[in-house]
Design a protein around this motif. Structure first.
Motif, PDB file in Angstrom:
ATOM      1  N   ARG A  59      30.250  39.081  58.521  1.00 21.74           N
ATOM      2  CA  ARG A  59      30.320  40.243  57.623  1.00 21.74           C
ATOM      3  C   ARG A  59      31.628  40.243  56.849  1.00 21.74           C
ATOM      4  O   ARG A  59      32.663  39.808  57.335  1.00 21.74           O
ATOM      5  CB  ARG A  59      30.092  41.534  58.374  1.00 21.74           C
ATOM      6  N   THR A  69      22.726  39.880  47.244  1.00 18.25           N
ATOM      7  CA  THR A  69      22.583  39.867  48.694  1.00 18.25           C
ATOM      8  C   THR A  69      21.158  40.218  49.078  1.00 18.25           C
ATOM      9  O   THR A  69      20.513  41.008  48.403  1.00 18.25           O
ATOM     10  CB  THR A  69      23.606  40.807  49.370  1.00 18.25           C
ATOM     11  N   SER A  71      20.532  41.089  52.365  1.00 16.95           N
ATOM     12  CA  SER A  71      20.605  41.863  53.595  1.00 16.95           C
ATOM     13  C   SER A  71      21.914  42.631  53.662  1.00 16.95           C
ATOM     14  O   SER A  71      22.956  42.134  53.253  1.00 16.95           O
ATOM     15  CB  SER A  71      20.504  40.919  54.798  1.00 16.95           C
ATOM     16  N   ARG A  72      21.860  43.835  54.181  1.00 14.53           N
ATOM     17  CA  ARG A  72      23.043  44.651  54.449  1.00 14.53           C
ATOM     18  C   ARG A  72      23.065  44.980  55.926  1.00 14.53           C
ATOM     19  O   ARG A  72      22.029  45.025  56.578  1.00 14.53           O
ATOM     20  CB  ARG A  72      23.001  45.960  53.677  1.00 14.53           C
ATOM     21  N   TRP A  82      30.144  46.842  54.060  1.00 13.11           N
ATOM     22  CA  TRP A  82      30.058  45.514  54.680  1.00 13.11           C
ATOM     23  C   TRP A  82      28.771  44.819  54.274  1.00 13.11           C
ATOM     24  O   TRP A  82      27.711  45.425  54.217  1.00 13.11           O
ATOM     25  CB  TRP A  82      30.125  45.610  56.198  1.00 13.11           C
ATOM     26  N   ARG A  83      28.867  43.534  53.999  1.00 11.20           N
ATOM     27  CA  ARG A  83      27.721  42.691  53.659  1.00 11.20           C
ATOM     28  C   ARG A  83      27.713  41.494  54.599  1.00 11.20           C
ATOM     29  O   ARG A  83      28.709  41.191  55.244  1.00 11.20           O
ATOM     30  CB  ARG A  83      27.819  42.176  52.214  1.00 11.20           C
ATOM     31  N   ARG A  87      23.802  35.875  53.888  1.00  6.33           N
ATOM     32  CA  ARG A  87      22.723  36.341  53.014  1.00  6.33           C
ATOM     33  C   ARG A  87      23.243  36.805  51.655  1.00  6.33           C
ATOM     34  O   ARG A  87      22.549  37.536  50.949  1.00  6.33           O
ATOM     35  CB  ARG A  87      21.952  37.493  53.674  1.00  6.33           C
ATOM     36  N   SER A  88      24.459  36.371  51.294  1.00  7.84           N
ATOM     37  CA  SER A  88      25.062  36.813  50.026  1.00  7.84           C
ATOM     38  C   SER A  88      25.481  35.604  49.200  1.00  7.84           C
ATOM     39  O   SER A  88      26.024  34.630  49.735  1.00  7.84           O
ATOM     40  CB  SER A  88      26.280  37.696  50.298  1.00  7.84           C
TER      41      SER A  88
END
Length: 105
Positions: A59, A69, A71-72, A82-83, A87-88
């Motif tokens: 993250r 992205t 997904s979070r 936060w990511r 997935r970014s």
């Protein structure tokens, strides 16, 4: 006009990674690199074990720039900013700070 490499394609994004010790790592992404991949290629840490957006060890906070992205992190696990690095994807040059941005983290 965008800078061009010898191939005639636009250059890949440069990712700046703020480290906990105040240093900054830099990495020129390759096609398809995730931010997690950029962090690992730049020497920012060990590879998280899951590779599937389930452990949350990759993250990060986006300091500046744009990302895409898929997904979070759930709000119950972390602040909304936060990511997940796995997935970014960078959409251009950007600066990030990974939560575990210490050598060997």
């Amino acid at each position: 006009p965008p800078r061009r490499r010898e191939t005639g394609r636009p250059p890949m994004p440069t990712i700046l990674i703020d480290q906990l010790d105040g240093s900054v790592l830099a990495h020129d992404c390759r096609d398809g690199d995730t931010l997690r991949g950029a962090w690992l290629h730049a020497g920012g840490g060990r590879a998280p074990a899951c590779h599937r957006a389930s452990c949350g060890r990759c993250r990060f906070l986006l300091v500046e720039g744009e990302i895409a992205t898929t997904s979070r992190l759930p709000r119950t696990d972390a602040a909304p900013a936060w990511r997940l690095g796995c997935r970014s994807y960078p959409l251009g040059d950007c600066r990030v700070r990974f939560e575990a941005s210490a050598p060997g983290a």
